[in-house]
Design a protein around this motif. Structure first.
Motif, mmCIF file in Angstrom:
data_model
loop_
_atom_site.group_PDB
_atom_site.id
_atom_site.type_symbol
_atom_site.label_atom_id
_atom_site.label_comp_id
_atom_site.label_asym_id
_atom_site.label_seq_id
_atom_site.Cartn_x
_atom_site.Cartn_y
_atom_site.Cartn_z
ATOM 1 N N ILE A 40 0.837 -1.201 0.000
ATOM 2 C CA ILE A 40 0.000 0.000 0.000
ATOM 3 C C ILE A 40 0.877 1.258 0.000
ATOM 4 C CG2 ILE A 40 -1.754 1.278 1.292
ATOM 5 C CD1 ILE A 40 -2.704 -1.387 2.443
ATOM 6 N N TYR A 41 1.914 1.238 0.820
ATOM 7 C CA TYR A 41 2.823 2.383 0.923
ATOM 8 C C TYR A 41 3.428 2.725 -0.442
ATOM 9 C CZ TYR A 41 6.450 5.367 3.027
ATOM 10 O OH TYR A 41 7.259 6.426 3.381
ATOM 11 N N LYS A 42 3.851 1.700 -1.156
ATOM 12 C CA LYS A 42 4.479 1.929 -2.468
ATOM 13 C C LYS A 42 3.466 2.378 -3.510
ATOM 14 C CE LYS A 42 8.097 -1.459 -1.524
ATOM 15 N NZ LYS A 42 8.543 -2.866 -1.734
ATOM 16 N N LYS A 43 2.264 1.833 -3.461
ATOM 17 C CA LYS A 43 1.238 2.179 -4.443
ATOM 18 C C LYS A 43 0.762 3.610 -4.263
ATOM 19 C CE LYS A 43 -3.185 0.599 -6.339
ATOM 20 N NZ LYS A 43 -4.241 -0.442 -6.286
ATOM 21 N N TYR A 44 0.723 4.084 -3.025
ATOM 22 C CA TYR A 44 0.218 5.423 -2.726
ATOM 23 C C TYR A 44 1.315 6.280 -2.091
ATOM 24 C CZ TYR A 44 -4.304 3.087 -3.337
ATOM 25 O OH TYR A 44 -5.367 2.374 -3.831
ATOM 26 N N PRO A 62 -0.697 11.250 1.923
ATOM 27 C CA PRO A 62 -0.349 11.361 3.350
ATOM 28 C C PRO A 62 -0.936 10.227 4.190
ATOM 29 C CG PRO A 62 -2.081 12.917 2.801
ATOM 30 C CD PRO A 62 -1.642 12.298 1.501
ATOM 31 N N ALA A 63 -2.019 9.609 3.694
ATOM 32 C CA ALA A 63 -2.660 8.503 4.402
ATOM 33 C C ALA A 63 -3.573 7.777 3.425
ATOM 34 C CB ALA A 63 -3.453 8.994 5.612
ATOM 35 N N VAL A 64 -3.883 6.522 3.738
ATOM 36 C CA VAL A 64 -4.730 5.715 2.854
ATOM 37 C C VAL A 64 -5.757 4.963 3.697
ATOM 38 C CG1 VAL A 64 -4.786 3.806 1.190
ATOM 39 C CG2 VAL A 64 -2.873 5.412 1.163
ATOM 40 N N GLY A 65 -7.027 5.049 3.317
ATOM 41 C CA GLY A 65 -8.057 4.275 3.980
ATOM 42 C C GLY A 65 -7.989 2.829 3.531
ATOM 43 N N ILE A 66 -8.219 1.898 4.452
ATOM 44 C CA ILE A 66 -8.182 0.473 4.115
ATOM 45 C C ILE A 66 -9.442 -0.206 4.643
ATOM 46 C CG2 ILE A 66 -5.680 0.227 3.915
ATOM 47 C CD1 ILE A 66 -5.486 -0.601 6.741
ATOM 48 N N GLY A 67 -9.783 -1.328 4.020
ATOM 49 C CA GLY A 67 -10.994 -2.049 4.361
ATOM 50 C C GLY A 67 -11.040 -2.480 5.811
ATOM 51 N N TYR A 101 -4.151 3.938 7.152
ATOM 52 C CA TYR A 101 -2.704 3.768 7.144
ATOM 53 C C TYR A 101 -2.085 5.156 7.019
ATOM 54 C CZ TYR A 101 1.766 1.431 6.136
ATOM 55 O OH TYR A 101 3.062 0.951 6.191
ATOM 56 N N VAL A 102 -1.454 5.627 8.094
ATOM 57 C CA VAL A 102 -0.902 6.988 8.153
ATOM 58 C C VAL A 102 0.559 6.938 7.711
ATOM 59 C CG1 VAL A 102 -0.501 8.989 9.619
ATOM 60 C CG2 VAL A 102 -2.455 7.499 10.062
ATOM 61 N N MET A 103 0.908 7.663 6.628
ATOM 62 C CA MET A 103 2.221 7.488 6.022
ATOM 63 C C MET A 103 3.103 8.734 6.048
ATOM 64 S SD MET A 103 1.171 4.978 2.847
ATOM 65 C CE MET A 103 0.591 6.316 1.823
ATOM 66 N N ILE A 122 6.813 1.418 10.089
ATOM 67 C CA ILE A 122 8.203 1.491 10.538
ATOM 68 C C ILE A 122 9.081 1.029 9.385
ATOM 69 C CG2 ILE A 122 9.941 0.665 12.164
ATOM 70 C CD1 ILE A 122 7.797 0.315 14.235
ATOM 71 N N PHE A 123 8.850 -0.190 8.915
ATOM 72 C CA PHE A 123 9.627 -0.739 7.802
ATOM 73 C C PHE A 123 9.619 0.199 6.599
ATOM 74 C CE2 PHE A 123 9.508 -2.983 3.740
ATOM 75 C CZ PHE A 123 10.711 -3.675 3.758
ATOM 76 N N ASP A 124 8.443 0.681 6.205
ATOM 77 C CA ASP A 124 8.340 1.507 4.999
ATOM 78 C C ASP A 124 9.102 2.818 5.136
ATOM 79 O OD1 ASP A 124 6.659 -0.196 3.407
ATOM 80 O OD2 ASP A 124 5.054 0.263 4.795
ATOM 81 N N LEU A 125 9.049 3.444 6.306
ATOM 82 C CA LEU A 125 9.816 4.673 6.517
ATOM 83 C C LEU A 125 11.311 4.386 6.487
ATOM 84 C CD1 LEU A 125 7.777 6.354 9.406
ATOM 85 C CD2 LEU A 125 7.766 6.986 6.988
ATOM 86 N N HIS A 126 11.712 3.284 7.091
ATOM 87 C CA HIS A 126 13.129 2.925 7.149
ATOM 88 C C HIS A 126 13.708 2.609 5.778
ATOM 89 C CE1 HIS A 126 13.242 1.742 11.707
ATOM 90 N NE2 HIS A 126 12.791 2.963 11.493
ATOM 91 N N PHE A 127 12.845 2.226 4.827
ATOM 92 C CA PHE A 127 13.318 1.891 3.480
ATOM 93 C C PHE A 127 12.892 2.924 2.442
ATOM 94 C CE2 PHE A 127 14.359 -2.056 5.407
ATOM 95 C CZ PHE A 127 15.304 -2.664 4.595
ATOM 96 N N ASP A 128 12.473 4.078 2.883
ATOM 97 C CA ASP A 128 12.081 5.141 1.953
ATOM 98 C C ASP A 128 13.304 5.999 1.639
ATOM 99 O OD1 ASP A 128 11.023 7.410 0.659
ATOM 100 O OD2 ASP A 128 9.100 7.150 1.687
#
Length: 494
Positions: A61-65, A69-74, A82-84, A397-403
């Motif tokens: 989701i992080y990569k797609k959007y 700033p954030a993405v609503g999920i089911g 999901y707050v990014m 955490i992971f997504d920020l660390h690899f951005d």
């Protein structure tokens, strides 16, 4: 009979369709991008039906959007977001912490060991954290460090006597050390370090990743009411053993039959003081054996699985980068040549060791994301996103660390990111222990435990990393993040 079944099927499908449409419209009206895959069960459908870890699903989701700033999920019952964006994350975890101080999932009444400072919420959490914070002061850590150091030395001797353990199953070796270290340092269990104790088995059982624990985790996150109706408990199997042991420790300490240790000492003082009370909120807590055992259980579990992941992660990265390993061993050798033993002050001054651990916690962070629950309506600043009470939030955490926006060349293991001159630039997007009011209470202890293990292992062994498949692979964890495509071999140094 068939007509009843047909009606149930039609009703269920209609409900799921309408719920999915509601979820999408809910976030669209707030100007928030919506992840349309699995509009009702969201990320949990893929979690249950694929071999992916939860953080890997969130990462897609992080990569797609990536520009949102954030993405609503089911979600089945309550809204999920999901707050990014780092500013929005800062708002949730610090600026408006009072509106987002709850963690998920909600622990059901009767889940005795789950009633700990990790899962507690509201005034109960605040009161318990206040009582436990003195446990991790610099003075306490200074006194505990010599036990960690002794355990690390004993572990090296244990490996020398069991050379078959030097190759393969590196994560198990890290588990053995961490279980013995926290048992000795926190609980004072065993006069000698024990690397094959029933406590280790308990920790492994409590952290087991199986279909039943995945299902329990999913139900607890999808619906608090269903979880409550089913009476789900996360740690029921561990209750008899751990509570029994803690009660024995308390009673023996009260009779002065055993030496009072750090955890035992603080618990006895709480028992003696009677009802705990927060003057601001009026919240009261009775310090029963069971409540205090739950806090000890959290300390123990958190001190084994996550710290073992960090230790194993550091060893695999050092095995992959021999030049960094050599530089770290040089610092360790020079330090031990200057001093007869390692103290809290000495290890705290080992700069390159600190950098290596910090970079390990970025690239192989033990926890892939964080949960929060909104308790008061709030507005995220970037995107002006309205977040209503009851909304469940996921924070990367992971997504920020690899951005690469925050960490250039994120796949590269580079301890220089955390050198004194670069450290300030690495603070944005760095969340290995969380942030704000609910930052990990045992953060400094965990770092010391890993550093003690690394110091003595690298003093006596060279590390080789063995890469199995050609692609990066992680264990299927609920919130855990652990690579399983590497293993290590320890080779005695000449």
């Amino acid at each position: 009979m068939y007509s009843i079944i047909l009606l149930l099927v039609v009703f269920t499908l209609t409900f799921l369709y309408l719920r999915g449409q509601y979820n999408e419209n809910y976030w669209r009206k707030r100007g928030v991008a919506y992840y349309g895959k699995n509009k009702v069960f969201g990320i949990f459908w893929d979690f249950l039906t694929t071999d992916k870890a939860m953080f890997e699903i969130l990462s897609e989701i992080y990569k797609k959007y990536e520009n949102e700033p954030a993405v609503g999920i089911g979600s089945l019952m309550t809204q999920s977001l999901y707050v990014m964006d780092p500013q929005n994350i800062h708002h949730v975890m610090q600026t408006d912490f009072q509106s987002f101080s709850y963690r998920g999932p909600i622990i059901n009444e009767g889940d005795v060991l789950g009633d700990n400072v990790l899962f507690m919420n509201g005034p109960r959490w605040k009161l318990m954290r206040q009582k436990l914070t003195p446990f991790f002061t610099a003075a306490k850590l200074r006194n505990m460090y010599h036990i960690l150091d002794k355990t690390a030395q004993d572990f090296v001797e244990y490996l020398r006597q069991n050379p078959q353990k030097l190759k393969g199953n590196g994560f198990d070796r890290a588990n053995e050390f961490c279980a013995a270290a926290i048992a000795a340092a926190i609980f004072g269990i065993g006069t000698d370090s024990s690397f094959e104790s029933p406590f280790l088995k308990m920790a492994r059982d409590a952290s087991e990743l199986s279909w039943i624990t995945h299902l329990r985790y999913t139900v607890a996150h999808l619906s608090d009411s269903i979880s409550k109706a089913l009476g789900l408990k996360f740690f029921k199997e561990q209750e008899p053993f751990f509570i029994g042991v803690v009660k024995q420790m308390f009673r023996a300490a009260e009779r002065d039959e055993i030496k009072k240790h750090y955890f035992t000492d603080i618990c006895l003082s709480l028992l003696k003081a009677g009802v705990m009370k927060d003057l601001e909120s009026g919240e009261e807590l009775e310090p029963t054996d069971e409540l205090l055992a739950a806090q000890g259980f959290f300390f123990y579990i958190a001190g084994v699985e996550p710290t073992a992941s960090a230790l194993f992660g550091a060893l695999t990265e050092l095995g992959r980068h021999p030049e960094i390993q050599t530089k770290l061993q040089k610092e360790i050798d020079e330090t031990l040549e200057k001093h007869d033993s390692i103290t809290y002050e000495i290890i705290s001054d080992m700069k390159y060791l600190d950098q290596v651990l910090s970079e390990t916690l970025r690239i192989q962070t033990p926890v892939g994301f964080i949960n929060r629950i909104c308790t008061n309506d709030s507005v995220l600043p970037v995107g002006n996103i309205e977040v209503s009470k009851g909304t469940k939030l996921y924070i990367p955490i992971f997504d920020l660390h690899f951005d690469p926006k925050y960490f250039p060349e994120p796949e590269k293991f580079d301890p220089e990111r955390f050198s004194p001159e670069n450290k300030s630039s690495s603070e944005v997007g760095y969340l290995p222990f969380g942030k704000g009011g609910r930052v990990c209470i045992g953060m400094r202890y965990a770092r010391l435990q890993v550093m003690a293990g690394l110091t003595h292992l690298l003093r006596h062994y060279r590390v080789l990393a063995h890469h199995e498949p050609a692609v990066r692979k992680y264990a299927k964890g609920q919130f855990q993040m652990r690579r399983v495509d590497y293993d290590i071999e320890l080779i005695p140094r000449e």
